[in-house]
Design an enzyme around this catalytic site. Structure first.
Site, mmCIF file in Angstrom:
data_model
loop_
_atom_site.group_PDB
_atom_site.id
_atom_site.type_symbol
_atom_site.label_atom_id
_atom_site.label_comp_id
_atom_site.label_asym_id
_atom_site.label_seq_id
_atom_site.Cartn_x
_atom_site.Cartn_y
_atom_site.Cartn_z
ATOM 1 N N MET D 140 -16.058 -49.680 14.473
ATOM 2 C CA MET D 140 -17.123 -48.740 14.797
ATOM 3 C C MET D 140 -17.827 -48.207 13.552
ATOM 4 O O MET D 140 -19.024 -48.342 13.372
ATOM 5 C CB MET D 140 -16.459 -47.569 15.543
ATOM 6 C CG MET D 140 -17.360 -46.773 16.410
ATOM 7 S SD MET D 140 -18.052 -47.768 17.762
ATOM 8 C CE MET D 140 -16.853 -47.494 19.055
ATOM 9 N N LYS D 141 -17.027 -47.637 12.680
ATOM 10 C CA LYS D 141 -17.525 -46.895 11.527
ATOM 11 C C LYS D 141 -18.327 -47.744 10.549
ATOM 12 O O LYS D 141 -19.318 -47.288 9.964
ATOM 13 C CB LYS D 141 -16.317 -46.284 10.810
ATOM 14 C CG LYS D 141 -16.644 -45.339 9.691
ATOM 15 C CD LYS D 141 -15.326 -44.742 9.165
ATOM 16 C CE LYS D 141 -15.504 -44.205 7.753
ATOM 17 N NZ LYS D 141 -14.216 -44.011 7.089
#
Ligand code: B12
Ligand code: B12
Ligand SMILES: Cc1ncc(COP(=O)(O)O)c(C=O)c1O
Ligand SMILES: Cc1ncc(COP(=O)(O)O)c(C=O)c1O
Lengths: 518, 259, 518, 259
Positions: D140-141
């Site tokens: 995600m990040k």
């Protein structure tokens, strides 16, 4: 001494006692369990060594047989003591006969726990004498040839070939190194046995074997006498064989051991139950033999951000300290880890890092803190890298670090070459000497950037510790609070090697090593 | 490795001095570090150009570990494995052949073997203004706790300082009847030192005093070999002390029967 | 603001007023004399430029003729003014005719001093307008595209070829440089004329010529607009043509000028009378056109020891300040020099250096101090050199230096290569940003190593200044008190170019440039 | 120069891209910096050995500017003028040929051209435990403000983490019916990555799924060229972001008609 960072002693005490409770509650779990590695360690200390004809180490042969026979909950010591009573052989001979398929110790008549314990007592004592002799030898060296000045210059060798490592280690000592760490080959931590004999083919490191320890110890004693400085040897009591390597290290006089269950859990995906149990016995041994242990908090900052996650390092240091206290380790042996991993592009990053390093020093005043160099933000630009290392060295001498793992300008490229090590030693020596008294000379602005930074990190760490206490350590790890890495309680490697002790379990070494009953 | 296999114990290879290669962390791995700039735009092609160049230089497995855009230029840090070897065993270096005596020994040597004052004239000649080196050799104070020639009993040291024209230097040498001339050359850009040193030697020939004076040059980029090529009796590089030069001059004086 | 080093303001005041008296007494001598170079400068400002058919610059042709004709004591301005009256030609045409052998201005009818002065007034005013326009252009640039943050990153180019220099200078500006200094070719300072036109063959540097100034100024304006930062240009108003180059610099909008009579005396063996007289007019020009001058105290530490001789640097700074005051230079233009030349092997050398750098900052609070990098202890070990430069950068940002002449890792090897400059800029940027606020954050232990060091150096400097006052500056230099170098008052180069003014001497620029009568 | 001679105004030489040489401070000066260690004792002979080696590499005027005794070894810093040249104008580099789309463009591309979820399995396989790189691509990040694949609508990203045996990775790919496998290799000592990547490609062949899956590797020492040699569809090095990989995978899917 007054805190130059104006840290509140009450917050420190609160964090420390909270960590103490976390460790104690984990100790209850630990005390109920044993592992294959813990039992192999008992065997090693009882003198079992060597390999069978397919190169399986005899401690594994014996423990596997005990485990297969369902005898692990009682502990290897019982079974060996019993076998000695029944066969009249010594532990090594028993192991060899088992390896040869000539003896099944699980099928022998079973003596009482007390008789088995009594039977092995002389051997236990002999083992303890051997370790004490090594500890005495270290002290003798320190008293006669002396040692380098702190921060100790700590460098690694990692050729994969123990003989090549010896060449490099001696060269490093001549250049000024105080501590030589032999990096282990990639993935040895995942092996559920310790390889045997001298080895020449590792990847990015050299196998930790007892023979390799011996060869390197001898080489360092030699060069130490030559240069007039005791040269410390470091290796890894870490991975699936944590306590076995601690025992090998005690026998071969290693001086420093990387030892941290959390590292294995987070970065090697080792099962948390297994490695926390293993860690306990390994620390008891480490405490007993006067080795310094290094914890692995520095690694968190390779996966998490050094500015954002600084408090997780401090929280983990508090926990590691309390685990060490329970294993009867003196503060002087607590090489708690931290690292210089701030983004070099961060404005005032140097000040934040300095504040944190001084904070660690103030909170753990007698601990031989291990300070790790920039790694994450190192690049192929070796020139820039060399000055990142210079700032790291500046902070080290300023904040009074103890074990300075020297940064290498080639960190992002390869494991150190001969010349890299020379340059990094030169770097550290220059800066340590040129800025020797800086820590005493300067003071910090009241409520300035630095004071505020340190106070903030301490406050956050204390908060995190209280959360962990409420939540339990296992579940905190499951939630990814350390290094941003999540690990399940029943996942990872090595869980099969864990078992609950039965009532007549005994480990003959722990009580002696703790210097009292436990 | 098999289930529990450990490794065979073969010792490290020892060096073969007839075939020496660079050493990174294993004998004969050939590992070398390079850095340089190419006048080409930054990018993959630039990296490739750097690697091609490295291969032409005899580096195997060249790796560009860092490259940086310098707008029209690209800077590289590169590692590679050098395949060339050197026969170290046959290397002979022309060195100043003299047993170095310390100051007191030099003084004794003068008293016993020369029995008269030895006159030495020195300067940083041409346009060179770097006197620290020649001062280190000649002035009382010396360098790194090694006194300079001025301090030696039996030696008369005349230090003319910086930017001395060669003509002036020679005139002074004739005037004081010098045994030796010391000339220091620090600036080497565009080989100014070669031109200047050659000029001095030629002027001395022209003046007919070349044979009567021991002619010595020195400086961080000077080697004995270079000095000899330029017709000097000796050349001294970095880390020279007064006693190195004095020992050479004094033994030459005796050897050449200039006593 | 309170001194962090606990320096006694009374000692500072005493040193300063003593230096003031030294400078004033020297000014009496200066005011009585002129030199060939000073007179050539008047000609240059009057617009005389170009060379004759054997490449002799016309200012030299004219001044040589005046001198040969015994007219130097009256000053070139009179003779040109008179020639204008008598011939109706402008100064350039007069010079050209003289070069062609068609005019002997010493043989013309002689008008009165007042008439000659009146005649050239319009040309003087035009020259001043031209210079003011350049100063305004600089201010306009600073107001529109702005400038880099202090410490300014100051690098040198020194290829010998002005066109190659331009390439390197623009590259350096793109990498972040704020100031580009074009190093002069070896020994230009000993030439008693300024070469003409663009040049491509210098040794270790490039000729300072007006055309070279113009080419570089244009290139820096271009790249400055490109990078959105005004890029300052620096050269040397130094050597036998000190004031001429100041004039050229004023006309071509140079921003920084190395300018220090003591440097020429000590390191170039230029006659002290000659260069002190020349320095005066050069500083008047520099003051007028808003250029920053750099004094050369840093050089003392290349021949003398940085620890032992620190007070000579400070004493010289005081004297340079007072000479500048007499030339009407604002403190904001006083780039007093000092240098990081401590032996890197000195224990706590970093602390001594830091103390001295902060001391300079406290004593000259508004001066754009010029801080020179390690040179003397640089070696062929470029890696070590790069970290020596890093510590230098650390002290610079800490002590708030203004003009940071960046150290090059290859200092002991060659004049900078493209990549050397890039690496040194990277070094400075990293450290300045990473430790930006350190100077505000820290304080120094009462009576610690640093406070004592600074107090000691100040006290010694004050003592030396009183000795100089008693002894006279000329005789102090004769005794070797600066840089350990002795120079006789009547020795060195250029004395023949000095003469005593007669009563009707006038320099038409000085009164205007000082903004009043003088 | 004569009494007042100035210099002729010849401009700087411009670069000849067919004959590129390193640049120190003048076009074609060839200047290069080297550092290395030789397994020979410190001294004049060692310096000479270093210079001989440099000459063999094609460096003119090699200068040992620093040498240091490392007891049995000698370390050198050397400068010299490279005489080799490179024809930059003809260099062709095999690069991943794709127009990089940003995240939103990728998502649109999926909706418009693929019209089903794209499944990507990734791991740091073999004994490699360095997950930061693969996490930067997949999680995600993401990395440096570039979101990872998990964040992309239309992409199902399965990150298996570190030390994943190749067999387990393949099994997972089969289980989830992956369009692409991403494998990260950071440790390259003794070429472990080559052995491991080869093994993975072979196992996929053996399993008969090599053609059905886009196979991609990455890491700081991985190049597209190396990847192709090892039978991979693409290889990504340092400074890769999720969108680089996503763009390649998505266009490949369409190109290969895997939609
Ligand atoms: C100090 C210094 C100066 C001082 C000199 C002061 C003085 N009175 O000497 C000042 C500031 C004036 C100066 C000016 C310049 N310098 Co300068 N300077 C240096 C510096 C920093 C140190 C040199 C030094 O003192 N070394 C210490 C002494 C003890 O070592 P040494 O000279 O090698 O001497 C030893 C041996 O070589 C030997 N030796 C030397 N001479 C002799 C002679 C004999 C007979 C013998 C036996 C032995 C011997 O014995 C000595 C003791 O062991 C060097 C950089 C460096 N770190 O090396 C640049 C350096 C030498 N300078 C350089 C330059 C270019 C200049 C300028 C030309 C720059 C300019 N354009 O303005 C000017 C002009 C000077 C000129 N025309 O000569 C360059 C030279 C480049 C090159 N290789 O050509 C250098 C390398 C800096 C650089 N990277 O650009 N400089
Ligand atoms: C962090 C780190 C660790 C951490 C790893 C934590 C973790 N969970 O990842 C810890 C501390 C655990 C660790 C341990 C070890 N490490 Co380590 N470590 C590093 C370090 C400092 C940074 C790596 C990193 O995170 N880079 C940042 C990421 C974002 O960059 P990246 O990986 O290059 O990824 C980018 C691209 O390459 C690409 N990419 C990467 N993978 C993929 C995959 C695909 C499909 C695609 C498309 C793109 C892609 O995209 C990413 C984003 O742009 C490097 C040194 C350095 N500065 O590089 C050493 C380094 C990689 N480690 C090294 C070594 C030797 C080890 C050990 C083996 C040492 C030992 N013997 O104990 C151990 C064991 C680990 C093992 N078996 O793998 C060596 C490798 C040498 C070599 N070339 O072989 C290095 C270079 C250090 C050194 N000089 O010795 N390490
Ligand atoms: C505590 C600890 N154990 C072990 C290691 C080394 O890892 P491994 O031996 O698992 O490769 C490290 C690395 O920094 C560590 O910090
Ligand atoms: C004041 C001053 N002038 C001039 C120079 C340069 O010397 P030159 O041009 O005489 O070679 C320097 C060198 O640092 C200096 O400080």
């Amino acid at each position: 001494m007054k805190s130059k960072l104006n840290l509140d002693p009450k917050v420190i005490d609160s964090a420390r006692s909270c960590a103490g409770r976390i460790a104690e509650s984990m100790q209850i779990f630990i005390d109920r369990h044993t592992t294959v590695s813990t039992e192999r360690t008992v065997l090693r200390l009882l003198g079992v060594d060597g390999v069978d004809d397919v190169d399986t180490p005899l401690p594994n042969v014996v423990v596997d047989a005990i485990k297969d026979g369902g005898g692990l909950p009682r502990g290897a010591a019982y079974w060996i003591g019993n076998a000695m009573i029944q066969t009249g052989l010594d532990p090594q001979a028993i192991a060899e006969k088992m390896a040869a398929g000539e003896l099944d110790i699980m099928k022998l008549t079973m003596a009482s726990k007390e008789d088995a314990e009594a039977k092995i007592l002389p051997i236990v004592n002999k083992a303890l004498e051997k370790i004490k002799a090594q500890t005495a030898k270290r002290e003798d060296y320190l008293a006669t040839i002396g040692e380098g000045r702190k921060p100790y210059l700590y460098v690694i060798v990692a050729t994969g070939n123990i003989y090549e490592d010896v060449v490099q280690a001696q060269a490093a000592a001549r250049q000024g190194a105080d501590i030589i760490a032999v990096i282990r080959t990639t993935a040895q931590s995942l092996l559920d046995y310790v390889p045997y004999g001298p080895t020449t083919e590792g990847f990015g490191g050299t196998y930790a074997t007892q023979e390799n320890f011996r060869l390197m110890r001898k080489a360092l004693d030699e060069v130490g006498e030559e240069v007039g400085r005791y040269i410390r040897l470091c290796n890894y009591s870490s991975g699936l064989c944590m306590p076995e390597i601690a025992a090998m290290g005690a026998i071969e006089r290693l001086d420093v051991m990387l030892n941290d269950a959390l590292y294995g859990i987070l970065f090697r995906d080792i099962n948390m139950q297994r490695t926390l149990i293993d860690q306990y016995f390994s620390r008891v041994i480490i405490g007993y033999c006067g080795t310094i242990f290094n914890s692995g908090e520095d690694n968190y900052l390779t996966t998490d951000d050094a500015y954002e996650a600084a408090h997780t390092v401090l929280a983990s240091q508090f926990i590691n300290e309390q685990f060490a206290v329970l294993a009867n380790i003196k503060e002087e042996q607590m090489g708690l880890g931290h690292a210089f991993e701030m983004d070099p592009d961060l404005e005032n990053g140097f000040l934040y890092e300095l504040a944190q390093a001084i904070m660690a020093r103030e909170i753990f005043p007698k601990a031989p803190l291990k300070y790790m160099p920039p790694t994450k933000y190192m690049t192929g630009n070796i020139f820039k890298g060399h000055i990142q290392d210079a700032l790291f060295n500046m902070i080290a001498v300023w904040s009074g670090q103890s074990l300075q793992l020297l940064g290498m300008l080639t960190e992002a490229i390869h494991t150190p070459h001969l010349q890299d090590r020379m340059l990094s030693i030169e770097n550290a020596k220059y800066i340590f000497n040129n800025a020797r008294a800086i820590g005493e000379e300067v003071e910090y602005k009241q409520d300035g950037i630095m004071q505020k930074r340190a106070q903030f990190v301490l406050a956050e760490a204390e908060k995190l510790l209280h959360e962990i206490e409420a939540e339990g350590l296992f579940s905190t790890i499951e939630k990814g609070k350390f290094g941003g890495v999540k690990r399940p309680k029943d996942g990872g490697k090595g869980l099969a090697g864990v078992c609950v002790k039965d009532d007549s379990y005994f480990n003959p070494f722990i009580p002696f090593m703790l210097g009292g009953e436990k | 490795m098999g289930s529990h296999t450990t490794h065979s114990a073969c010792e490290t290879t020892t060096v073969d001095l007839t075939n020496v290669k660079p050493y990174g962390d294993t004998m004969n791995d050939g590992m070398m570090q390079l850095s340089f700039t190419l006048p080409v735009p930054y990018g993959e092609e630039a990296n490739e150009a750097a690697k091609i160049l490295a291969r032409k230089m005899g580096l195997d497995e060249p790796a560009v570990v860092f490259s940086k855009d310098m707008v029209g230029f690209t800077y590289f840090v590169l590692y590679g494995k050098c395949q060339h070897t050197v026969d170290y065993s046959t290397i002979k270096v022309t060195k100043v052949e003299v047993d170095v005596m310390d100051r007191l020994e030099c003084e004794k040597y003068i008293t016993e073997n020369i029995k008269r004052p030895v006159v030495i004239v020195g300067a940083c000649s041409g346009t060179d203004a770097h006197t620290v080196g020649i001062d280190a050799i000649m002035n009382m104070k010396g360098f790194h706790e090694h006194f300079g020639l001025e301090r030696y009993h039996g030696i008369e040291a005349v230090n003319m300082g910086s930017q001395v024209p060669n003509e002036v230097l020679i005139a002074k040498a004739i005037e004081v009847n010098a045994d030796a001339i010391l000339v220091s050359q620090i600036v080497t850009q565009k080989d100014v030192h070669i031109a200047n040193l050659t000029n001095l030697a030629e002027l001395m020939e022209a003046e007919g005093i070349r044979d009567k004076v021991i002619l010595i040059c020195g400086g961080p980029r000077i080697s004995h070999e270079l000095a000899q090529e330029l017709g000097y009796d000796a050349g001294f590089g970095a880390h020279t002390y007064a006693e190195d030069v004095a020992s050479f001059i004094l033994t030459e004086i005796v050897k050449r029967k200039m006593v």
